[in-house]
Design an enzyme around this catalytic site. Structure first.
Site, PDB file in Angstrom:
ATOM      1  N   LYS A  54     -38.126  15.592  31.426  1.00  7.75           N
ATOM      2  CA  LYS A  54     -38.314  14.326  30.704  1.00  7.75           C
ATOM      3  C   LYS A  54     -37.289  14.159  29.581  1.00  7.75           C
ATOM      4  O   LYS A  54     -36.739  13.091  29.399  1.00  7.75           O
ATOM      5  CB  LYS A  54     -39.732  14.241  30.091  1.00  7.75           C
ATOM      6  CG  LYS A  54     -40.864  14.422  31.071  1.00  7.75           C
ATOM      7  CD  LYS A  54     -42.207  14.186  30.407  1.00  7.75           C
ATOM      8  CE  LYS A  54     -42.515  15.133  29.257  1.00  7.75           C
ATOM      9  NZ  LYS A  54     -42.704  16.549  29.631  1.00  7.75           N
ATOM     10  N   ARG A  77     -49.825  12.079  24.731  1.00  7.02           N
ATOM     11  CA  ARG A  77     -50.197  13.318  25.409  1.00  7.02           C
ATOM     12  C   ARG A  77     -51.714  13.470  25.535  1.00  7.02           C
ATOM     13  O   ARG A  77     -52.178  14.458  26.099  1.00  7.02           O
ATOM     14  CB  ARG A  77     -49.667  14.495  24.604  1.00  7.02           C
ATOM     15  CG  ARG A  77     -48.507  15.243  25.280  1.00  7.02           C
ATOM     16  CD  ARG A  77     -48.114  16.315  24.323  1.00  7.02           C
ATOM     17  NE  ARG A  77     -47.342  17.387  24.767  1.00  7.02           N
ATOM     18  CZ  ARG A  77     -46.028  17.510  24.567  1.00  7.02           C
ATOM     19  NH1 ARG A  77     -45.342  16.541  24.073  1.00  7.02           N
ATOM     20  NH2 ARG A  77     -45.431  18.616  24.904  1.00  7.02           N
ATOM     21  N   ARG A  94     -34.372  27.298  30.077  1.00  8.12           N
ATOM     22  CA  ARG A  94     -33.934  26.252  29.134  1.00  8.12           C
ATOM     23  C   ARG A  94     -33.310  26.835  27.868  1.00  8.12           C
ATOM     24  O   ARG A  94     -33.821  27.776  27.280  1.00  8.12           O
ATOM     25  CB  ARG A  94     -35.141  25.391  28.750  1.00  8.12           C
ATOM     26  CG  ARG A  94     -34.801  24.370  27.673  1.00  8.12           C
ATOM     27  CD  ARG A  94     -35.687  23.188  27.688  1.00  8.12           C
ATOM     28  NE  ARG A  94     -37.064  23.502  27.309  1.00  8.12           N
ATOM     29  CZ  ARG A  94     -38.021  22.578  27.279  1.00  8.12           C
ATOM     30  NH1 ARG A  94     -37.770  21.342  27.641  1.00  8.12           N
ATOM     31  NH2 ARG A  94     -39.244  22.925  26.930  1.00  8.12           N
ATOM     32  N   ARG A 120     -36.094  27.983  22.733  1.00  7.72           N
ATOM     33  CA  ARG A 120     -37.186  27.563  21.857  1.00  7.72           C
ATOM     34  C   ARG A 120     -38.253  28.656  21.835  1.00  7.72           C
ATOM     35  O   ARG A 120     -38.551  29.251  22.854  1.00  7.72           O
ATOM     36  CB  ARG A 120     -37.807  26.261  22.388  1.00  7.72           C
ATOM     37  CG  ARG A 120     -37.024  25.038  21.992  1.00  7.72           C
ATOM     38  CD  ARG A 120     -37.493  23.803  22.693  1.00  7.72           C
ATOM     39  NE  ARG A 120     -38.940  23.665  22.804  1.00  7.72           N
ATOM     40  CZ  ARG A 120     -39.542  22.607  23.328  1.00  7.72           C
ATOM     41  NH1 ARG A 120     -38.823  21.594  23.762  1.00  7.72           N
ATOM     42  NH2 ARG A 120     -40.848  22.539  23.408  1.00  7.72           N
ATOM     43  N   ARG A 163     -48.994  26.071  27.164  1.00  2.00           N
ATOM     44  CA  ARG A 163     -48.545  24.669  27.165  1.00  2.00           C
ATOM     45  C   ARG A 163     -48.902  23.988  28.480  1.00  2.00           C
ATOM     46  O   ARG A 163     -49.299  22.823  28.505  1.00  2.00           O
ATOM     47  CB  ARG A 163     -47.041  24.598  26.902  1.00  2.00           C
ATOM     48  CG  ARG A 163     -46.695  24.966  25.464  1.00  2.00           C
ATOM     49  CD  ARG A 163     -45.219  25.197  25.282  1.00  2.00           C
ATOM     50  NE  ARG A 163     -44.450  23.995  25.525  1.00  2.00           N
ATOM     51  CZ  ARG A 163     -43.197  23.999  25.980  1.00  2.00           C
ATOM     52  NH1 ARG A 163     -42.596  25.132  26.266  1.00  2.00           N
ATOM     53  NH2 ARG A 163     -42.566  22.871  26.169  1.00  2.00           N
TER      54      ARG A 163
END
Ligand code: AMP
Length: 230
Positions: free
Chosen positions: A24, A99, A138, A171, A182
Site C-alpha cells: 500500500k 484501520r 522491507r 523498521r 500486526r
C-alpha cells in the site's frame, strides 16, 4: 438542476485497504505524486511524532512496538487536523487509515463536514506467505522513508537509498514476532472494513501479489473508473 459541486466530484479521498506488507505504501506514494495530492500515511505520521518525542508519540510508541493499534480518538484527531490543511483541499491518499470500523465511520463524517464526496476504496488482496516475505525484506530510507525490498526491489547500492544516499533501515516493527502481532491486529480489527465497504458497493479489489508495475496498472485502472463514483 442543482449546481455541480466540483469538490464533491473531483477532489477525492483515496483509501488503500489491506494487510501490512501488501504494498500500500509504495503504491500510495506513486498515486499521490501523480495526482499531486498529499500521501497521508498514519504510520509515518505516528513515527514522526515518536521521533520528535511529542505527547502523541510518547503514547503511541509502546503500542506500535508491540504491533497493536493506537487508540481511535488519537488517530482521528491527527487525521482531521491533517486534512484540514490547505494542501489537502484537492484530495489525498490515505495509507494505513482507516484501520477500524470506528475510524471508517468517523472518516465518513469528517469527509462530509469538509465537503468531500465518498472515498475511493482499493483493497489489496494478497496471500500470507507473500506478506511475510515482503515484511521481512522491507527496508526504509532513514531520511526520506522511500521503501525498498531486499528480495523484490533492492537499492542500487546495498544499504543506501537510490534517491538521497540515506541509510536503509529495518523498521522495529518488521521483526518477525511483531509482524505476527500486526497481522493478528489486521485480521481482528481491519479486515471487517473489507465487508463494510463492499456492502456499500464501494470496494474495488486488486491482485496485490503481482509485481509492482502490474499492481500500479491495476490501481490506476481503478482510479479511472472507481465503484460508487461511476
Ligand atoms: P503502518 O506504517 O501503517 O504499518 O503503521 C505502523 C503502526 O502504527 C501500526 O502497527 C499501528 O501501531 C500504528 N498505526 C498506524 N496507522 C494506524 C491507524 N489508522 N490506527 C491505529 N494505529 C495505527
Amino acid at each position: 438542476m442543482a449546481p455541480l459541486d466540483a469538490k464533491k466530484v473531483l477532489a477525492r479521498a483515496v483509501i488503500f485497504l489491506g494487510p501490512p506488507g501488501a504494498g500500500k505504501g509504495t503504491q500510495a506514494k506513486l498515486v499521490a505524486e501523480k495526482l499531486r495530492v498529499p500521501h497521508l500515511s498514519t504510520g509515518d505520521m505516528l513515527r514522526e511524532n515518536v521521533g520528535k518525542g511529542t505527547e502523541l508519540g510518547r503514547v503511541a510508541k509502546p503500542v506500535m512496538e508491540r504491533g497493536d493499534l493506537v487508540p481511535d480518538d488519537l488517530i482521528l484527531r491527527m487525521v482531521e487536523d491533517r486534512i484540514a490543511r490547505p494542501d489537502a483541499a484537492n484530495g489525498f491518499v490515505f495509507d494505513g487509515f482507516p484501520r477500524t470500523l470506528a475510524q471508517a465511520e468517523a472518516l465518513n463524517r469528517i469527509l462530509e463536514r469538509q465537503d468531500f464526496g465518498p472515498p475511493v476504496v482499493i483493497f489489496f488482496r494478497v496471500a500470507d506467505d507473500i506478506l511475510m516475505r515482503r515484511l521481512a525484506g522491507r527496508r526504509v530510507c532513514r531520511v526520506c522513508s522511500e521503501i525498498y525490498n531486499v528480495y523484490d526491489r533492492p537499492p542500487k547500492v546495498e544499504g543506501r537509498c537510490d534517491l538521497d544516499g540515506g541509510e536503509l533501515i529495518q523498521r522495529d516493527d518488521d521483526r518477525a514476532e511483531v509482524v505476527r502481532e500486526r497481522l493478528a491486529a489486521y485480521n481482528r480489527q481491519t479486515k471487517p472494513l473489507v465487508e463494510y465497504y463492499r456492502s456499500q458497493g464501494m470496494l474495488d479489489e486488486i491482485d496485490a501479489a503481482a509485481g509492482m508495475a502490474a499492481v500500479t496498472d491495476s490501481v490506476f485502472g481503478v482510479l479511472g473508473q472507481p465503484k460508487g463514483r461511476a
